[in-house]
Design a protein around this motif. Structure first.
Motif, PDB file in Angstrom:
ATOM      1  N   MET A   1       0.838  -1.186   0.000  1.00 31.35           N
ATOM      2  CA  MET A   1       0.000   0.000   0.000  1.00 31.35           C
ATOM      3  C   MET A   1       0.880   1.245   0.000  1.00 31.35           C
ATOM      4  O   MET A   1       1.973   1.241   0.573  1.00 31.35           O
ATOM      5  CB  MET A   1      -0.913   0.007   1.232  1.00 31.35           C
ATOM      6  N   THR A   2       0.406   2.317  -0.618  1.00 31.68           N
ATOM      7  CA  THR A   2       1.149   3.567  -0.625  1.00 31.68           C
ATOM      8  C   THR A   2       0.345   4.647   0.090  1.00 31.68           C
ATOM      9  O   THR A   2      -0.890   4.652   0.060  1.00 31.68           O
ATOM     10  CB  THR A   2       1.440   4.027  -2.062  1.00 31.68           C
ATOM     11  N   TRP A   3       1.057   5.546   0.729  1.00 25.98           N
ATOM     12  CA  TRP A   3       0.389   6.623   1.443  1.00 25.98           C
ATOM     13  C   TRP A   3       1.263   7.867   1.452  1.00 25.98           C
ATOM     14  O   TRP A   3       2.483   7.797   1.284  1.00 25.98           O
ATOM     15  CB  TRP A   3       0.069   6.215   2.888  1.00 25.98           C
ATOM     16  N   SER A   4       0.624   8.999   1.663  1.00 26.99           N
ATOM     17  CA  SER A   4       1.338  10.255   1.884  1.00 26.99           C
ATOM     18  C   SER A   4       0.414  11.205   2.622  1.00 26.99           C
ATOM     19  O   SER A   4      -0.804  11.190   2.421  1.00 26.99           O
ATOM     20  CB  SER A   4       1.792  10.883   0.565  1.00 26.99           C
ATOM     21  N   ILE A   5       0.979  12.008   3.500  1.00 22.23           N
ATOM     22  CA  ILE A   5       0.236  13.065   4.185  1.00 22.23           C
ATOM     23  C   ILE A   5       1.142  14.285   4.264  1.00 22.23           C
ATOM     24  O   ILE A   5       2.342  14.176   4.501  1.00 22.23           O
ATOM     25  CB  ILE A   5      -0.233  12.653   5.602  1.00 22.23           C
ATOM     26  N   SER A   6       0.563  15.453   4.040  1.00 19.20           N
ATOM     27  CA  SER A   6       1.323  16.692   4.121  1.00 19.20           C
ATOM     28  C   SER A   6       0.425  17.794   4.651  1.00 19.20           C
ATOM     29  O   SER A   6      -0.799  17.743   4.506  1.00 19.20           O
ATOM     30  CB  SER A   6       1.896  17.074   2.757  1.00 19.20           C
ATOM     31  N   GLY A   7       1.040  18.798   5.274  1.00 21.45           N
ATOM     32  CA  GLY A   7       0.276  19.903   5.838  1.00 21.45           C
ATOM     33  C   GLY A   7       1.110  20.677   6.838  1.00 21.45           C
ATOM     34  O   GLY A   7       2.319  20.856   6.652  1.00 21.45           O
TER      35      GLY A   7
END
Length: 207
Positions: A1-7
């Motif tokens: 699975m791939t994921w990314s979070i930014s903020g």
């Protein structure tokens, strides 16, 4: 699975200014105890775990570091904003626990005790001071330290930074969640990007 979070994020902890955790030094609070009790609120401006959209979700990560970071034995708890769906909360729990690899997969080698996931109102707001709030658990204000020219003081390229460069400052207020209670003294403010695609040679804590 791939994921990314930014903020963006803001943090407060028990350490006296400046917290030594980002450079793997032993933390120290105002009473001389060599531990760091703290929390960080993250606002996810853009994020995804496979088909689960995480954009707009706020969450808080609570920590107890009994010594310098690479000594391990961390206690970690998560609060996801009550406005997030159950699917979003479950996706964030998988990411933050390290189950999906990447940034938090690397950090999970230092976890000693997972304190669980709870739901509450989580907020991060800017005004004269940055306010960090988790309903019924945490209310902290952050104010940046400024240099001679009036601009915020920053730390760059810390081995365990949440961002390549982030602001540091003083924090005030109290927090009590997962049995971890502290009076805030130190704080951080910055922008983050974490993902399952950990860049080769990137320091721990970087996305």
């Amino acid at each position: 699975m791939t994921w990314s979070i930014s903020g963006s994020y803001a943090a407060g902890c028990s350490c006296v200014v400046v917290c030594g955790c980002p450079v793997d030094a032993k933390p120290r609070d105002a009473q001389g105890r060599e531990e760091c009790v703290g929390m960080t609120v993250f606002h996810v401006a853009d994020g995804r775990l496979d088909d689960t959209d995480l954009s707009g979700v706020d969450f808080a990560l609570y920590n107890h570091f009994p010594s310098n970071l690479t000594s391990g034995g961390w206690k970690v708890g998560i609060v996801v904003d009550e406005g997030a769906s159950d699917g979003q909360a479950a996706a964030l729990e998988r990411i933050l626990s390290g189950d999906e690899g990447g940034t938090f997969g690397e950090l999970s080698q230092f976890f000693g005790e997972y304190l669980g996931l709870e739901r509450a109102a989580v907020g991060l707001s800017d005004g004269e001071k940055t306010r960090i709030s988790v309903g019924g658990k945490t209310d902290i204000e952050y104010e940046p330290v400024t240099g001679a020219d009036g601009s915020p003081t920053t730390v760059k390229n810390a081995p365990f930074g949440f961002a390549p460069e982030y602001g540091i400052g003083r924090a005030s207020g109290q927090s009590n969640a997962f049995g971890l209670s502290f009076d805030a003294a130190y704080g951080e403010r910055g922008d983050f990007r974490f993902s399952s695609e950990q860049p080769e040679g990137a320091p721990a804590g970087r996305g």
